[in-house]
Design an enzyme around this catalytic site. Structure first.
Site, short mmCIF file in Angstrom:
data_model
loop_
_atom_site.label_atom_id
_atom_site.label_comp_id
_atom_site.label_asym_id
_atom_site.label_seq_id
_atom_site.Cartn_x
_atom_site.Cartn_y
_atom_site.Cartn_z
N GLY A 1 0.83 -1.22 0.00
CA GLY A 1 0.00 0.00 0.00
C GLY A 1 0.85 1.25 0.00
O GLY A 1 0.90 1.97 1.00
N GLU B 1 12.77 -3.86 -4.58
CA GLU B 1 11.74 -4.01 -5.61
C GLU B 1 12.37 -3.84 -7.00
O GLU B 1 12.09 -4.60 -7.91
CB GLU B 1 10.65 -2.96 -5.38
CG GLU B 1 9.50 -3.04 -6.38
CD GLU B 1 8.35 -2.10 -6.05
OE1 GLU B 1 8.40 -1.41 -5.02
OE2 GLU B 1 7.38 -2.07 -6.83
N GLU C 1 10.83 6.80 -16.64
CA GLU C 1 11.25 8.20 -16.80
C GLU C 1 11.97 8.66 -15.52
O GLU C 1 13.02 9.30 -15.58
CB GLU C 1 10.03 9.11 -17.06
CG GLU C 1 9.37 8.94 -18.41
CD GLU C 1 8.48 7.71 -18.50
OE1 GLU C 1 8.17 7.10 -17.45
OE2 GLU C 1 8.08 7.32 -19.63
#
Ligand SMILES: Cc1cc2nc3c(=O)[nH]c(=O)nc-3n(C[C@H](O)[C@H](O)[C@H](O)COP(=O)(O)OP(=O)(O)OC[C@H]3O[C@@H](n4cnc5c(N)ncnc54)[C@H](O)[C@@H]3O)c2cc1C
Length: 398
Positions: A127, A244, A385
């Site tokens: 979350g 991650e 980006e």
């Protein structure tokens, strides 16, 4: 730096390969091979097999039930698992939350939560993002107000991957709105069965509801579920993000997809010759293979440095950008190879049902949904980006 595998690492690879051949259930292997959707039950079944073997939490210390493999061993496992068509391991508990708990959580939190990730009792989701806080993650508004021994949480998260399966969510919440935005964030663990939590699916362009919105309406969360210190969550959030991003490089996935693509191209005729003899198609295939070889080497460099104890820095941004572009190109070529056979949308077939027969060759039915699904790679985990800006600043010093 030696980029060759040692004899021990080669033996380790052989051990992994033999285990996968003997233990990956054929039905799950076939689903992954054909690009079908992996159910919660499939994931849980495969996790349980790995957990019994002690190979589920490959990056955790042994004292918490992990395999304690180094970065090279984890890379070898990922490559072999992808080539064997094993389902990907859902990262939220295993490789995102767990490192944060190991580094910043209390011993009580580690003893409470880590065994439940291994046993499959808990399914975690992430979350972080909110409607107004994606790239600008520090802008999170979900509010947690301390009242006695609880926080009362109100707000909304979005794009919560597999939140429909989860019973716990780790959240970035605002505990202090009166300071610089990074300084007022906390990292809170929320039981999704608490009254006031609502999960709503979002259907994506591939037709699957893989992501969700999660709403918090006066949700009472015990203060024991705060990780680390109040208002220090930004530090923990950033630590989690480096984990991650490295996973996102997806070398194993790309190796396996390239092997499939080569087979498909050799067996697909167009204009009187196979696709791998079509100069335009063969040129794109060669380019993506070259890019993958270069990225594998970069990845080995980073992995080898990590095995020697160095934390990955901006290199994880490079791997994220290049790795995701390669994965997207591979799925684009597979979709092109399927041609018009990629057009029918067969949700029942993709879900493992037998009400719909696929048209054309076996790889065609999942080619378009997989292509569409993989567009997400350049958005999540920090958009490409934004990663380019990190590279420009920290590596190129622009
Ligand atoms: C399929 C999917 C699954 C996801 N799963 C999760 C999850 O499980 N949990 C979770 O918390 N989040 C998840 N996310 C959210 C993801 O992390 C965000 O979508 C991502 O961080 C981008 O934020 P945004 O969507 O708000 O886009 P924005 O931040 O609004 O960006 C919009 C566009 O502007 C560009 N942009 C923004 N800022 C800059 C800048 N400074 N410089 C240059 N360009 C810029 C972006 O690159 C993008 O192209 C998921 C997203 C997707 C698509």
């Amino acid at each position: 730096m030696d980029l060759n595998y040692t004899a021990e690492q080669d033996a380790f690879r052989a051990q992994i390969r033999a285990f996968l051949a003997d233990n990956l259930p054929a039905a799950i292997r076939e689903k992954v091979r054909l690009g079908k959707r992996i159910s919660k039950a499939d994931s849980e079944a495969w996790n349980a097999i790995l957990s019994t073997q002690g190979w589920l939490a490959t990056n955790w210390p042994k004292e918490y039930g992990g395999a304690e493999w180094d970065a090279v061993q984890r890379q070898i496992f990922e490559e072999e698992a992808c080539l064997a068509h094993a389902p990907r391991l859902v990262p939220f508990g295993l490789t995102m939350l767990a490192p944060v708990l190991l580094q910043f959580g209390s011993e009580a939190q580690r003893q409470r939560f880590l065994p439940r990730i291994l046993s499959g009792e808990d399914w975690w989701c992430q979350g972080y993002s909110e409607p107004g806080a994606g790239s600008d993650l520090a802008a999170v508004k979900t509010r947690a107000v301390r009242e006695g021994d609880h926080y009362v949480v109100n707000g909304q998260k979005t794009w919560t991957t597999l939140g429909q399966h989860a019973n716990w969510i780790f959240c970035l919440v605002r505990t202090n709105p009166d300071v610089k935005k990074q300084a007022g964030i906390s990292f809170l663990l929320i039981d999704m069965e608490t009254p006031g939590v609502t999960v709503r699916p979002i259907t994506l362009i591939d037709g699957e509801a893989e992501v969700n919105e999660v709403f918090f309406d006066n949700v009472h969360v015990p203060v024991d579920n705060l990780v680390g210190e109040e208002d220090k969550g930004w530090t923990y959030a950033k630590y989690l993000l480096t984990h991650e991003r490295t996973n996102i490089a997806g070398v194993g996935f790309s190796n396996a997809a390239l092997a499939t693509l080569k087979k498909v191209a050799a067996g697909t005729m167009a204009g009187g010759r196979s696709l791998d003899e079509n100069p335009h198609f063969a040129g794109r295939m060669a380019q993506v293979e070259i890019d993958l070889m270069a990225m594998r080497t970069t990845n080995l460099r980073v992995v080898s440095a990590a095995a020697a104890g160095q934390a990955p820095g901006a290199e994880s941004s490079m791997l994220k950008v290049k790795g995701t572009l390669i994965r997207q190109e591979l799925t684009s070529l597979l979709r092109r190879a399927a041609g018009p056979d990629a057009m029918p949308f067969l949700p029942d077939y993709l879900d493992g049902g037998d009400n719909q027969d696929p048209m054309g060759p076996e790889h065609a039915a999942s080619a378009a949904p997989t292509y569409f699904n993989m567009r997400k790679l350049s958005i999540f985990g920090g958009s490409n980006e934004v990663q380019r800006s990190i590279i420009a600043k920290t590596i190129l010093e622009l």
